[in-house]
Design a protein around this motif. Structure first.
Motif, PDB file in Angstrom:
ATOM      1  N   GLU A  24      44.151  37.020  45.131  1.00  0.00           N
ATOM      2  CA  GLU A  24      43.993  35.977  44.116  1.00  0.00           C
ATOM      3  C   GLU A  24      42.587  36.014  43.535  1.00  0.00           C
ATOM      4  N   VAL A  25      42.526  36.264  42.229  1.00  0.00           N
ATOM      5  CA  VAL A  25      41.269  36.240  41.479  1.00  0.00           C
ATOM      6  C   VAL A  25      41.455  35.270  40.324  1.00  0.00           C
ATOM      7  N   TYR A  26      40.604  34.238  40.252  1.00  0.00           N
ATOM      8  CA  TYR A  26      40.755  33.214  39.225  1.00  0.00           C
ATOM      9  C   TYR A  26      39.589  33.279  38.242  1.00  0.00           C
ATOM     10  N   VAL A  29      35.671  31.904  38.579  1.00  0.00           N
ATOM     11  CA  VAL A  29      35.400  31.588  39.985  1.00  0.00           C
ATOM     12  C   VAL A  29      34.792  32.822  40.663  1.00  0.00           C
ATOM     13  N   THR A  31      34.370  35.425  43.267  1.00  0.00           N
ATOM     14  CA  THR A  31      35.389  35.911  44.186  1.00  0.00           C
ATOM     15  C   THR A  31      34.849  37.094  44.986  1.00  0.00           C
ATOM     16  N   ASP A  73      31.127  43.088  51.374  1.00  0.00           N
ATOM     17  CA  ASP A  73      31.614  42.142  50.372  1.00  0.00           C
ATOM     18  C   ASP A  73      30.703  42.157  49.155  1.00  0.00           C
ATOM     19  N   ALA A  75      30.398  39.979  45.408  1.00  0.00           N
ATOM     20  CA  ALA A  75      30.896  38.820  44.664  1.00  0.00           C
ATOM     21  C   ALA A  75      30.954  39.143  43.178  1.00  0.00           C
ATOM     22  N   THR A  77      32.656  37.864  39.216  1.00  0.00           N
ATOM     23  CA  THR A  77      33.190  36.753  38.427  1.00  0.00           C
ATOM     24  C   THR A  77      33.715  37.302  37.118  1.00  0.00           C
ATOM     25  N   VAL A 114      43.537  38.854  36.584  1.00  0.00           N
ATOM     26  CA  VAL A 114      42.740  37.640  36.805  1.00  0.00           C
ATOM     27  C   VAL A 114      43.610  36.445  36.441  1.00  0.00           C
ATOM     28  N   HIS A 117      42.045  29.983  35.100  1.00  0.00           N
ATOM     29  CA  HIS A 117      41.200  28.970  35.736  1.00  0.00           C
ATOM     30  C   HIS A 117      42.057  27.749  36.067  1.00  0.00           C
TER      31      HIS A 117
END
Length: 249
Positions: A24-26, A29, A31, A73, A75, A77, A114, A117
């Motif tokens: 899940e990638v929004y 947000v 991620t 990891d 991050a 967006t 993606v 939102h």
């Protein structure tokens, strides 16, 4: 200079990056993605490796063992819903003496979706259900929901519910317990969602999908097309993908 240049190029040679997106990638947000670097060299490790996605975010790996892999990891967006692609990853290192930073730009072409939102919407959706004062969802055992747990066979469960593979590892018979889909299906009509524009309506519809799909059957109405209601995580991902790509065909 020649020796350090050769050592620096050998240090970053044979490295293969791999970007692993989550389920899940929004949009909008931050991620966490998994960035894995493989060292295909059989004799030499690599030192002080920096791997960056084209978004400008990356990780630093002090030591990458020979014929080994390291996962970190990173991050990322993404501002908009829809298809997203990471076309390349840059692998660099200042090794051995930090006078120069040598790098490779390696193509990846990693594509993923993606999701919209999420904007909190009506608790129950639209129509008749929105005017109801409450809702009852049953969480007792059944045969039509998602797998919830593994328990010891009591003698009352159907034989087809026995988990034979796990039972063979121990002394007890184990059975699969499923939830029950007893709630009224929720059909989310995109056109009836509150919002000043399409993106706001999509965000509210996505919130409803994510809020309810694990607890009850959820369907989706997009213009003249209706996606039948079902429950469960996988079905929720399908509905979110439909909303993410809506209007881009």
């Amino acid at each position: 200079m020649s020796i350090t240049g050769l050592a620096g190029m050998l240090n970053i040679k044979g490295l293969t990056p791999e970007l692993l997106p989550p389920e899940e990638v929004y949009a909008g947000v931050v991620t966490p993605f998994k960035l894995r670097i493989h060292n295909t060299k059989r004799l030499l490790p690599s030192f002080l490796i920096r791997a960056e996605c084209e978004e400008g975010h990356g990780v630093t790996i002090p030591l990458l063992p020979r014929s080994g892999s390291v996962t970190r990891d990173v991050a990322l967006t993404f501002p908009r819903r829809g298809h997203a692609v990471i076309r390349h990853i840059t692998v660099s290192s200042p090794f051995p003496v930090s006078f120069f930073t040598r790098y490779w730009i390696l193509p990846t072409e990693k594509t993923f979706i993606v999701f919209p939102h999420l904007t909190q919407g009506s608790a129950f959706g639209d129509g008749l259900e929105a005017r109801q004062s409450g809702i009852s969802i049953r969480h007792d055992r059944g045969l039509d929901g998602e797998l919830e747990r593994i328990s010891i066979y009591s003698g009352s469960e159907p034989l087809r519910m026995i988990h034979w593979k796990l039972s063979a590892r121990g002394d007890d018979l184990l059975v699969k317990e499923f939830g029950r889909q007893a709630a009224t299906p929720l059909i989310i009509d995109l056109d009836k969602q509150y919002g000043q524009n399409l993106e706001e309506r999509i965000s509210r519809a996505a919130w409803l999908v994510r809020r309810w799909v694990r607890e009850r059957p959820v369907g989706l109405k997009l213009d003249t097309r209706t996606i039948p209601s079902a429950a469960g995580h996988r079905h929720g991902l399908k509905l979110l993908a439909e909303l993410a790509l809506y209007g881009f065909d």
